[in-house]
Design an enzyme around this catalytic site. Sequence first.
Site, mmCIF file in Angstrom:
data_model
loop_
_atom_site.group_PDB
_atom_site.id
_atom_site.type_symbol
_atom_site.label_atom_id
_atom_site.label_comp_id
_atom_site.label_asym_id
_atom_site.label_seq_id
_atom_site.Cartn_x
_atom_site.Cartn_y
_atom_site.Cartn_z
ATOM 1 N N CYS A 205 0.868 -1.170 0.000
ATOM 2 C CA CYS A 205 0.000 0.000 0.000
ATOM 3 C C CYS A 205 0.908 1.224 0.000
ATOM 4 O O CYS A 205 2.129 1.103 0.120
ATOM 5 C CB CYS A 205 -0.926 -0.006 1.209
ATOM 6 S SG CYS A 205 -0.064 -0.249 2.763
ATOM 7 N N HIS A 206 0.305 2.381 -0.213
ATOM 8 C CA HIS A 206 1.085 3.612 -0.349
ATOM 9 C C HIS A 206 0.463 4.724 0.492
ATOM 10 O O HIS A 206 -0.706 4.655 0.857
ATOM 11 C CB HIS A 206 1.090 4.114 -1.800
ATOM 12 C CG HIS A 206 1.412 3.091 -2.833
ATOM 13 N ND1 HIS A 206 2.690 2.679 -3.120
ATOM 14 C CD2 HIS A 206 0.613 2.414 -3.699
ATOM 15 C CE1 HIS A 206 2.677 1.792 -4.105
ATOM 16 N NE2 HIS A 206 1.421 1.599 -4.479
ATOM 17 N N ARG B 164 5.903 4.244 -17.940
ATOM 18 C CA ARG B 164 4.981 5.364 -17.729
ATOM 19 C C ARG B 164 5.123 5.960 -16.323
ATOM 20 O O ARG B 164 4.533 6.992 -16.017
ATOM 21 C CB ARG B 164 3.542 4.926 -18.003
ATOM 22 C CG ARG B 164 2.967 4.020 -16.973
ATOM 23 C CD ARG B 164 1.563 3.529 -17.279
ATOM 24 N NE ARG B 164 1.320 2.308 -16.542
ATOM 25 C CZ ARG B 164 0.999 2.257 -15.250
ATOM 26 N NH1 ARG B 164 0.808 3.358 -14.579
ATOM 27 N NH2 ARG B 164 0.836 1.103 -14.638
ATOM 28 N N ASP C 171 -2.937 -2.453 -2.387
ATOM 29 C CA ASP C 171 -2.486 -1.417 -3.316
ATOM 30 C C ASP C 171 -3.207 -0.085 -3.098
ATOM 31 O O ASP C 171 -3.143 0.808 -3.937
ATOM 32 C CB ASP C 171 -2.603 -1.845 -4.784
ATOM 33 C CG ASP C 171 -1.866 -0.892 -5.719
ATOM 34 O OD1 ASP C 171 -0.782 -0.419 -5.340
ATOM 35 O OD2 ASP C 171 -2.384 -0.580 -6.818
HETATM 36 O O1 LIG Z 1 0.601 0.693 -11.925
HETATM 37 C C1 LIG Z 1 0.749 1.791 -11.337
HETATM 38 O O2 LIG Z 1 0.424 2.878 -11.828
HETATM 39 C C2 LIG Z 1 1.383 1.781 -10.009
HETATM 40 C C3 LIG Z 1 2.060 2.927 -9.588
HETATM 41 C C4 LIG Z 1 2.754 2.901 -8.416
HETATM 42 C C5 LIG Z 1 3.566 4.027 -7.990
HETATM 43 O O3 LIG Z 1 3.418 5.109 -8.559
HETATM 44 O O4 LIG Z 1 4.386 3.821 -7.083
HETATM 45 O O5 LIG Z 1 2.753 1.799 -7.624
HETATM 46 C C6 LIG Z 1 2.048 0.670 -7.974
HETATM 47 O O6 LIG Z 1 2.104 -0.304 -7.203
HETATM 48 C C7 LIG Z 1 1.355 0.661 -9.192
#
Ligand SMILES: O=C(O)c1cc(C(=O)O)oc(=O)c1
EC number: 3.1.1.57
Length: 308
Positions: A33-34, A131, A258
Amino acid sequence: MSNFTKTPGWLDWYAGPSKPRFQLPAGAVDAHCHVFGPGDEFPFAPERKYTPCDASKAQLFALRDHLGFARNVIVQATCHGADNRAMVDACQASGGKARGVATVKRSISDEQLQELHDAGVRGVRFNFVKRLVDFTPKDELMEIAGRIAKLGWHVVIYFEAVDLPELWDFFTSLPTTVVVDHMGRPDVSKGVDSEEFALFLKFMREHKNVWSKVSCPERLTISGPKALDGEQNAYQDVVPFARRVVEEFPDRVLWGTDWPHPNLKDHMPDDGLLVDFIPHIAPTAELQRKLLVDNPMRLYWPEEAVQR
Ligand SMILES: O=C(O)c1cc(C(=O)O)oc(=O)c1
């Protein structure tokens, strides 16, 4: 409200998620997660490829408690570049319930690495999704991997399935445990028996240091159905992929929400229903315990992990 303007079309995380019907095992870890900012406190990086909504540590911890997770692994989001302050702040505020994965540059000092370690960081993320990030030379990444290996950390890699052949030699020479984000992003339209997915399974089979997150069905799905409106059979087209990985490599898989789901274009899932996806890919209590408790504890809290 932050002073940053979100990327056009940005989808905010789902407010008011449902309570999962699936009861998570005690001690479950949301291992991907972020946090995003908040932008006014922790500005997004100038080199970012997207500008998200805010997603604070308090909101993440509220989601953790609502869904029934005990802990989080907070992965540095690319919108923060190599400025790990928001992620570190969240780890430090978690009271030991969060560990982190950082993004670092070659210029980082040993003292700074130690500070990250003290804050709870246990890995670095190398991103190959074009991207999301600009290219970093492999010799720089290998140098970082050698340094963080000494701290007992691992490397998290994010790439698209089509790029695995080209990245194979680099990945297989990394000196640490290697954790693949989102199963290496298979193209699910090609099917679980495709050459492309066979290569991913071979990667894991031949390299026992490689683990996989069986996360992000909401990203990988083509035909859904979406985890919305009480749907209990969400993302059926992703199930065979994740289930194959869980069943073949039960001791090397991780799962995460996520949240807050950066860059989704089609819909934003109800995170409660996303948790209800888990028993479809890990159908027994033993597989669930390994996926959600034993494996993430071994990797992120080894000092507390129960030996079974
Ligand atoms: O597929 C994505 O856009 C994405 C982006 C990020 C990030 O920007 O760190 O992290 C993820 O796990 C997935």
